[in-house]
Scaffold this active site. Structure first.
Site, PDB file in Angstrom:
ATOM      1  N   SER A  94       0.820  -1.293   0.187  1.00  0.00           N
ATOM      2  CA  SER A  94      -0.087  -0.009   0.384  1.00  0.00           C
ATOM      3  C   SER A  94       1.148   1.413   0.427  1.00  0.00           C
ATOM      4  CB  SER A  94      -0.723   0.012   1.208  1.00  0.00           C
ATOM      5  OG  SER A  94      -1.716   0.792   1.484  1.00  0.00           O
ATOM      6  N   ASP A 195     -10.096  -5.145  -4.666  1.00  0.00           N
ATOM      7  CA  ASP A 195      -9.310  -4.018  -3.400  1.00  0.00           C
ATOM      8  C   ASP A 195     -10.211  -2.584  -2.609  1.00  0.00           C
ATOM      9  OD1 ASP A 195      -7.389  -2.792  -1.777  1.00  0.00           O
ATOM     10  OD2 ASP A 195      -6.103  -3.159  -3.221  1.00  0.00           O
ATOM     11  N   HIS A 225      -7.200  -5.767   0.202  1.00  0.00           N
ATOM     12  CA  HIS A 225      -6.478  -5.189   0.414  1.00  0.00           C
ATOM     13  C   HIS A 225      -4.549  -5.720   0.958  1.00  0.00           C
ATOM     14  CE1 HIS A 225      -3.844  -1.339  -0.023  1.00  0.00           C
ATOM     15  NE2 HIS A 225      -3.631  -1.329   1.244  1.00  0.00           N
TER      16      HIS A 225
END
Length: 256
Positions: A94, A195, A225
């Site tokens: 991320s 996601d 995610h």
């Protein structure tokens, strides 16, 4: 301020040949990457995963930090790895992927390759454009953590998103997007088919924007995610090891 149990940074001292810097995500902690780090260590690699400033304590504390603080922390760890390992890779989840890209843009071929898991460089949320204004009047909004498909698994992350910190992240996104052509190292990009935090456009922007000629894209079909704690975690781990070994072998052949 005391760190939450489980949020501590970690290191594994292994081979001086290969080192990995792991970068965790926005409002997250090294805990989301701990199993990944263990797998890399079992493969014999040296591993470092810092706790980013403002993380692993309270979201209020995070609102007192900005992207330069987070980047400074991973940059310092990278410089330390350069002094101990011949070949260095950087990997991130991320926002950790965002920081990884920024390091690749700054350090060029001193970094042998990068691994990105659901990296972020933008958002399509309508309220994102209002972040500079919202940051002045709204301390926090509901959190983005714990997007995991696997039952019984919980991410150690804040339950609230600090808005001032989020506004700072959006500034980092712009810098990283503008400099994507500077990323010329081999890239392994793994992203989830579903996601709920980072939209698919992020991976597309990265794949279209980087200057690398060696790019591998992997679709994670069974994870959300936080894929490093989800059903596809083992695939991420094994592919990372294979990627590092392949890149290192290719570098040794080229050098020879």
């Amino acid at each position: 301020m005391s760190v939450l149990a489980g949020a501590e940074p970690f290191t594994h001292t292994g081979s001086t040949e290969v080192g990995f810097l792991l970068c965790h995500g926005f409002t997250g902690t090294p805990d989301s990457l701990r199993a990944w780090g263990d797998h890399l260590a079992e493969a014999g690699f040296t591993v470092r995963c810092p706790l980013l400033p403002g993380h692993g304590t309270t979201w209020q504390e995070m609102n007192r930090t900005q992207w330069t603080d987070w980047y400074g922390a991973v940059r310092e760890e990278l410089l330390a790895l350069f002094t101990t390992c011949e070949t260095v890779f950087v990997a991130g989840l991320s926002m950790g992927g965002t920081l990884t890209l920024r390091l690749a843009e700054e350090f060029g071929d001193r970094i042998a390759g990068i691994v990105l898991v659901n990296p972020s460089v933008t958002t399509l949320r309508w309220d994102a454009k209002l972040l500079p204004v919202l940051a002045r009047v709204l301390p926090s909004v509901p959190g983005v953590g714990n997007d995991i498909a696997k039952p019984g698994v919980t991410e150690l992350a804040y339950s609230r998103t600090p808005v001032r910190a989020a506004a700072s992240l959006s500034k980092l996104w712009r810098l990283v997007r503008d400099d994507l052509p500077k990323v010329t190292q081999p890239v392994l990009l793994l992203h989830s088919s579903v996601d709920h935090v980072v939209e698919p456009v992020n991976s597309r922007l990265i794949l279209d924007g980087v200057g690398s000629t060696d790019v591998t894209e992997v679709l994670l079909e069974n994870s959300f995610h936080v894929a490093t704690q989800d059903n596809d975690a083992e695939e991420i781990f094994t592919r990372s090891v294979d990627f590092a070994r392949t890149v290192r072998r290719a570098g040794q052949v080229d050098a020879g």
